[in-house]
Design a protein around this motif. Structure first.
Motif, PDB file in Angstrom:
ATOM      1  N   MET A 144      -5.032  -6.389   3.084  1.00  0.00           N
ATOM      2  CA  MET A 144      -4.166  -6.388   1.907  1.00  0.00           C
ATOM      3  C   MET A 144      -3.372  -5.097   1.782  1.00  0.00           C
ATOM      4  O   MET A 144      -2.343  -5.053   1.090  1.00  0.00           O
ATOM      5  CB  MET A 144      -4.994  -6.642   0.645  1.00  0.00           C
ATOM      6  N   ALA A 145      -3.807  -4.058   2.465  1.00  0.00           N
ATOM      7  CA  ALA A 145      -3.059  -2.799   2.445  1.00  0.00           C
ATOM      8  C   ALA A 145      -1.644  -2.987   2.992  1.00  0.00           C
ATOM      9  O   ALA A 145      -0.719  -2.246   2.605  1.00  0.00           O
ATOM     10  CB  ALA A 145      -3.803  -1.733   3.237  1.00  0.00           C
ATOM     11  N   ASN A 146      -1.437  -3.968   3.891  1.00  0.00           N
ATOM     12  CA  ASN A 146      -0.089  -4.257   4.396  1.00  0.00           C
ATOM     13  C   ASN A 146       0.852  -4.650   3.262  1.00  0.00           C
ATOM     14  O   ASN A 146       1.991  -4.170   3.184  1.00  0.00           O
ATOM     15  CB  ASN A 146      -0.140  -5.393   5.423  1.00  0.00           C
ATOM     16  N   MET A 147       0.390  -5.549   2.391  1.00  0.00           N
ATOM     17  CA  MET A 147       1.225  -6.003   1.281  1.00  0.00           C
ATOM     18  C   MET A 147       1.448  -4.894   0.264  1.00  0.00           C
ATOM     19  O   MET A 147       2.552  -4.738  -0.275  1.00  0.00           O
ATOM     20  CB  MET A 147       0.586  -7.222   0.619  1.00  0.00           C
ATOM     21  N   LYS A 148       0.433  -4.117  -0.001  1.00  0.00           N
ATOM     22  CA  LYS A 148       0.595  -3.006  -0.931  1.00  0.00           C
ATOM     23  C   LYS A 148       1.691  -2.054  -0.465  1.00  0.00           C
ATOM     24  O   LYS A 148       2.550  -1.622  -1.252  1.00  0.00           O
ATOM     25  CB  LYS A 148      -0.719  -2.245  -1.107  1.00  0.00           C
ATOM     26  N   GLU A 149       1.697  -1.743   0.814  1.00  0.00           N
ATOM     27  CA  GLU A 149       2.703  -0.823   1.352  1.00  0.00           C
ATOM     28  C   GLU A 149       4.115  -1.384   1.179  1.00  0.00           C
ATOM     29  O   GLU A 149       5.045  -0.661   0.797  1.00  0.00           O
ATOM     30  CB  GLU A 149       2.419  -0.554   2.826  1.00  0.00           C
ATOM     31  N   ILE A 150       4.284  -2.683   1.430  1.00  0.00           N
ATOM     32  CA  ILE A 150       5.598  -3.311   1.282  1.00  0.00           C
ATOM     33  C   ILE A 150       6.072  -3.243  -0.165  1.00  0.00           C
ATOM     34  O   ILE A 150       7.227  -2.900  -0.449  1.00  0.00           O
ATOM     35  CB  ILE A 150       5.541  -4.773   1.773  1.00  0.00           C
ATOM     36  N   LEU A 151       5.197  -3.572  -1.098  1.00  0.00           N
ATOM     37  CA  LEU A 151       5.585  -3.569  -2.501  1.00  0.00           C
ATOM     38  C   LEU A 151       5.827  -2.154  -3.019  1.00  0.00           C
ATOM     39  O   LEU A 151       6.753  -1.918  -3.811  1.00  0.00           O
ATOM     40  CB  LEU A 151       4.518  -4.266  -3.354  1.00  0.00           C
TER      41      LEU A 151
ATOM     42  N   SER B 126      12.592  -6.719 -10.631  1.00  0.00           N
ATOM     43  CA  SER B 126      12.564  -5.357 -10.110  1.00  0.00           C
ATOM     44  C   SER B 126      11.123  -4.861  -9.989  1.00  0.00           C
ATOM     45  O   SER B 126      10.296  -5.102 -10.874  1.00  0.00           O
ATOM     46  CB  SER B 126      13.343  -4.427 -11.040  1.00  0.00           C
ATOM     47  N   ILE B 127      10.851  -4.161  -8.887  1.00  0.00           N
ATOM     48  CA  ILE B 127       9.547  -3.492  -8.726  1.00  0.00           C
ATOM     49  C   ILE B 127       9.762  -2.015  -8.392  1.00  0.00           C
ATOM     50  O   ILE B 127       8.852  -1.338  -7.906  1.00  0.00           O
ATOM     51  CB  ILE B 127       8.692  -4.164  -7.640  1.00  0.00           C
ATOM     52  N   GLU B 128      10.947  -1.518  -8.661  1.00  0.00           N
ATOM     53  CA  GLU B 128      11.274  -0.134  -8.320  1.00  0.00           C
ATOM     54  C   GLU B 128      10.399   0.841  -9.096  1.00  0.00           C
ATOM     55  O   GLU B 128      10.150   0.667 -10.292  1.00  0.00           O
ATOM     56  CB  GLU B 128      12.748   0.137  -8.624  1.00  0.00           C
ATOM     57  N   ASN B 129       9.894   1.843  -8.390  1.00  0.00           N
ATOM     58  CA  ASN B 129       9.049   2.887  -8.976  1.00  0.00           C
ATOM     59  C   ASN B 129       7.720   2.346  -9.500  1.00  0.00           C
ATOM     60  O   ASN B 129       7.085   2.983 -10.341  1.00  0.00           O
ATOM     61  CB  ASN B 129       9.781   3.617 -10.109  1.00  0.00           C
ATOM     62  N   ARG B 130       7.305   1.179  -8.992  1.00  0.00           N
ATOM     63  CA  ARG B 130       6.003   0.629  -9.345  1.00  0.00           C
ATOM     64  C   ARG B 130       4.996   0.925  -8.236  1.00  0.00           C
ATOM     65  O   ARG B 130       5.359   1.161  -7.085  1.00  0.00           O
ATOM     66  CB  ARG B 130       6.076  -0.875  -9.526  1.00  0.00           C
ATOM     67  N   THR B 131       3.718   0.898  -8.596  1.00  0.00           N
ATOM     68  CA  THR B 131       2.639   1.073  -7.633  1.00  0.00           C
ATOM     69  C   THR B 131       1.813  -0.200  -7.596  1.00  0.00           C
ATOM     70  O   THR B 131       1.280  -0.624  -8.625  1.00  0.00           O
ATOM     71  CB  THR B 131       1.737   2.254  -8.015  1.00  0.00           C
ATOM     72  N   ALA B 132       1.726  -0.823  -6.442  1.00  0.00           N
ATOM     73  CA  ALA B 132       0.933  -2.051  -6.305  1.00  0.00           C
ATOM     74  C   ALA B 132      -0.550  -1.706  -6.190  1.00  0.00           C
ATOM     75  O   ALA B 132      -0.928  -0.631  -5.714  1.00  0.00           O
ATOM     76  CB  ALA B 132       1.390  -2.836  -5.078  1.00  0.00           C
ATOM     77  N   VAL B 133      -1.378  -2.650  -6.637  1.00  0.00           N
ATOM     78  CA  VAL B 133      -2.829  -2.489  -6.565  1.00  0.00           C
ATOM     79  C   VAL B 133      -3.384  -3.409  -5.487  1.00  0.00           C
ATOM     80  O   VAL B 133      -3.103  -4.613  -5.480  1.00  0.00           O
ATOM     81  CB  VAL B 133      -3.490  -2.802  -7.919  1.00  0.00           C
TER      82      VAL B 133
ATOM     83  N   MET C 114       9.270 -15.648  -0.010  1.00  0.00           N
ATOM     84  CA  MET C 114       9.288 -14.473  -0.873  1.00  0.00           C
ATOM     85  C   MET C 114       9.957 -13.350  -0.105  1.00  0.00           C
ATOM     86  O   MET C 114       9.586 -13.073   1.040  1.00  0.00           O
ATOM     87  CB  MET C 114       7.875 -14.064  -1.308  1.00  0.00           C
ATOM     88  N   GLU C 115      10.930 -12.734  -0.735  1.00  0.00           N
ATOM     89  CA  GLU C 115      11.681 -11.649  -0.114  1.00  0.00           C
ATOM     90  C   GLU C 115      11.427 -10.353  -0.874  1.00  0.00           C
ATOM     91  O   GLU C 115      11.246 -10.356  -2.093  1.00  0.00           O
ATOM     92  CB  GLU C 115      13.187 -11.942  -0.154  1.00  0.00           C
ATOM     93  N   VAL C 116      11.419  -9.258  -0.134  1.00  0.00           N
ATOM     94  CA  VAL C 116      11.435  -7.919  -0.736  1.00  0.00           C
ATOM     95  C   VAL C 116      12.647  -7.201  -0.172  1.00  0.00           C
ATOM     96  O   VAL C 116      12.769  -7.034   1.055  1.00  0.00           O
ATOM     97  CB  VAL C 116      10.140  -7.141  -0.430  1.00  0.00           C
TER      98      VAL C 116
END
Length: 366
Positions: free
Chosen positions: A168-175, A193-200, A344-346
């Motif tokens: 799951m660390a792969n997805m966290k890094e992308i987000l 928008s997910i700018e300046n957010r930190t994923a868990v 799903m696109e980022v």
């Protein structure tokens, strides 16, 4: 007692809550979770922790809410004082009747929930963990026999959590590095928008800032959603069935909504307060050990091939320091199946198509 109950308690106390000697632990025990509470108490005693149990019952709460005049202006200090002293709060969910809360009027349930916003916030300031003990009520809700349901729960709970955390660390890094997410499927085209957010990286441990067992999702706190989204996975909220939800967002807020089943319950959620019509969470299910929908958000939102969005309160762990994010008395997750005809696109790059992530076998570029 089933050995798996003891194993569940050990994962909860050691991996999830990281309990140490001398910790003050509040254990919230649902009326159907007695056996798990016994096993947890045994583990806490072995670890040298301090233990205080509280009893949780939807039937008791519903009786209080139904009989009340609806003006829940109560001093929360008697409960928050306990929570301020607690290092950890372990919630052992296990209902004897999954529909009991529906006995109270929706407007009263919403008012009661709003009156407890401060108490909930104090609980979430602790190293809290929520888990579930398999009961016949939950098995019935999931459409399974009790033996089958026990197998399902323990297969989801007794996992190699370290390996799943690494994936799951792969997805966290992308987000973490992304600015905008777009979700596209039938009746859905939503950007946020997910700018300046930190994923868990929600790997079922407070060490990962993760608070549910089982877990297996990566989530963040989006803002400024635009477009429409269709949630095709049924859910039960406060005892009310809700299915086939459509939400339309403009300027970051829900401006139109519908549900094939449970539209009144959906409206109760969205009209709780101003923040209830804004997004608090984007979550991506990555636990492929959960192989079916069971009408329990604890499991369903973690299932691989799903994405969920929550209206209401945002989690502070995803926000920049000093930013409060969306505030609400509610946080209600709704799930959409992305196993087929979806992407799903980022930042314009497809990271998941038809349920497969770009680092997995079977991912299709186009």
């Amino acid at each position: 007692m089933d050995q798996r109950i003891h194993d569940h308690a050990e994962v909860l106390v050691d991996w999830s809550a990281r309990i140490e000697a001398g910790d003050d632990v509040v254990v919230r025990v649902d009326d159907g979770a007695h056996d798990l509470a016994v096993a947890v108490a045994e583990k806490l005693g072995e670890r040298g922790a301090n233990y205080l149990a509280t009893y949780v019952s939807d039937e008791v709460e519903s009786a209080f809410v139904r009989s009340h005049d609806g003006d829940f202006d109560q001093d929360p200090d008697f409960e928050t004082a306990m929570l301020e002293r607690a290092d950890s709060v372990l919630s052992l969910r296990g209902k004897s009747n999954a529909a009991e809360k529906a006995a109270a009027p929706g407007e009263k349930r919403a008012a009661y929930k709003q009156s407890r916003t401060e108490i909930k916030a104090r609980r979430m300031d602790t190293d809290w963990v929520s888990t579930i003990h398999p009961t016949r009520a939950h098995a019935q809700q999931a459409g399974m026999g009790i033996g089958e349901y026990r197998d399902f729960v323990y297969d989801a709970v007794l996992r190699d959590w370290e390996s799943l955390a690494d994936e799951m660390a792969n997805m966290k890094e992308i987000l973490d590095e992304g600015s905008e997410v777009r979700l596209v499927k039938e009746d859905t085209d939503l950007t946020m928008s997910i700018e300046n957010r930190t994923a868990v990286n929600s790997a079922a441990s407070v060490a990962y800032d993760s608070h549910n067992l089982p877990s297996g999702e990566v989530f963040t706190a989006p803002e400024d959603p635009e477009g429409e989204v269709y949630f095709d996975v049924p859910m039960t909220h406060d005892g009310a069935r809700i299915r086939d939800v459509h939400l339309t967002f403009e300027d970051g807020e829900v401006v139109d909504w519908s549900a094939e089943v449970g539209e009144a319950a959906l409206e109760d959620i969205l009209t709780t307060d101003e923040g209830a019509r804004r997004l608090g969470e984007l979550g991506i299910g990555m636990n492929r050990g959960i192989d079916r929908f069971t009408d329990s958000i604890l499991f369903d939102e973690k299932m691989g091939d799903t994405v969920h969005l929550a209206v209401g309160r945002a989690y502070g762990s995803c926000l920049p320091e000093g930013e409060d994010g969306n505030q609400s008395a509610v946080h209600v997750d709704m799930i959409t199946d992305v196993s087929e005809d979806s992407r799903m696109e980022v930042d314009g790059e497809v990271i998941q198509r038809n349920g497969r992530f770009r680092w997995e076998d079977g991912f299709e570029q186009e």
